[in-house]
Write an enzyme that holds these catalytic residues in place. Structure first.
Site, mmCIF file in Angstrom:
data_model
loop_
_atom_site.group_PDB
_atom_site.id
_atom_site.type_symbol
_atom_site.label_atom_id
_atom_site.label_comp_id
_atom_site.label_asym_id
_atom_site.label_seq_id
_atom_site.Cartn_x
_atom_site.Cartn_y
_atom_site.Cartn_z
ATOM 1 N N HIS A 52 0.863 -1.189 0.000
ATOM 2 C CA HIS A 52 0.000 0.000 0.000
ATOM 3 C C HIS A 52 0.896 1.234 0.000
ATOM 4 O O HIS A 52 2.032 1.196 0.493
ATOM 5 C CB HIS A 52 -0.886 0.021 1.239
ATOM 6 C CG HIS A 52 -1.954 -1.020 1.243
ATOM 7 N ND1 HIS A 52 -3.041 -0.957 2.072
ATOM 8 C CD2 HIS A 52 -2.101 -2.164 0.518
ATOM 9 C CE1 HIS A 52 -3.818 -1.999 1.869
ATOM 10 N NE2 HIS A 52 -3.267 -2.754 0.927
ATOM 11 N N GLU A 54 0.977 3.868 1.825
ATOM 12 C CA GLU A 54 1.463 4.274 3.145
ATOM 13 C C GLU A 54 2.638 3.412 3.600
ATOM 14 O O GLU A 54 3.638 3.911 4.111
ATOM 15 C CB GLU A 54 0.355 4.165 4.203
ATOM 16 C CG GLU A 54 -0.860 5.020 3.934
ATOM 17 C CD GLU A 54 -1.981 4.238 3.244
ATOM 18 O OE1 GLU A 54 -1.736 3.658 2.154
ATOM 19 O OE2 GLU A 54 -3.090 4.207 3.776
ATOM 20 N N CYS A 82 -6.282 1.835 5.865
ATOM 21 C CA CYS A 82 -6.856 0.571 6.330
ATOM 22 C C CYS A 82 -6.238 0.219 7.683
ATOM 23 O O CYS A 82 -5.348 0.913 8.173
ATOM 24 C CB CYS A 82 -6.590 -0.533 5.312
ATOM 25 S SG CYS A 82 -4.848 -1.018 5.200
ATOM 26 N N CYS A 85 -2.371 -0.250 7.521
ATOM 27 C CA CYS A 85 -1.644 1.009 7.386
ATOM 28 C C CYS A 85 -1.761 1.862 8.648
ATOM 29 O O CYS A 85 -0.794 2.516 9.047
ATOM 30 C CB CYS A 85 -2.129 1.760 6.154
ATOM 31 S SG CYS A 85 -1.680 0.900 4.616
#
Length: 148
Positions: A52, A54, A82, A85
């Site tokens: 992801h 992040e 999410c 993260c």
């Protein structure tokens, strides 16, 4: 630069991710008003469910600073993080989190599990939502609309 400008950079990272066939989410990490890391989603490119934006930006920032603690850093991301993260943001001790569009289905900051409000959360950053929300939401809606 200020918050909207840093979010503009995150949006550019999201657009680059989209051009690579990824879900358009972008992230920028800032320290002392300087960008130290930037990333877009790469889950498909890297064949890695943890890639992801992040996570990738946190990894880059930690490597640049030579520390797993990013205490004086602010993170800008185009979509509400999410749970994975949010946990990484907490463990990295990010000072402030700015996010664009809310994610009622997968978000974990103001939606879902509300990770930072959990009594087991080690560190909760200051959270600023809806920064560049319209642009981020439009980017995501257009991306998924084109795929239907």
């Amino acid at each position: 630069m200020n918050a909207p400008s840093f979010m503009d950079l995150a949006l550019k990272s999201a657009e680059m991710a989209e051009k690579a066939g990824e879900v358009p989410i972008g992230c920028v990490i800032v320290r002392d008003n300087q960008v130290i890391a930037t990333a877009g989603n790469r889950t498909l490119t890297d064949r890695d469910p943890t890639a992801h934006a992040e996570i990738l930006a946190i990894r880059e920032a930690a490597a640049k600073l030579g520390s797993e603690r990013l205490v004086d850093c602010d993170l800008y991301v185009t979509l509400e993080p999410c749970t994975m993260c949010a946990a990484a943001i907490s463990f990295a001790r990010i000072r402030r989190l700015y996010y664009g569009a809310p994610d009622p289905k997968g978000g974990a900051v103001d939606s879902g599990v509300r990770f930072f409000a959990s009594p087991t959360c080690h560190h909760a950053p200051e959270v600023y939502s809806a920064v560049g929300e319209r642009e981020a939401a439009t980017l995501l809606k257009d991306f998924f609309k084109a795929r239907r």
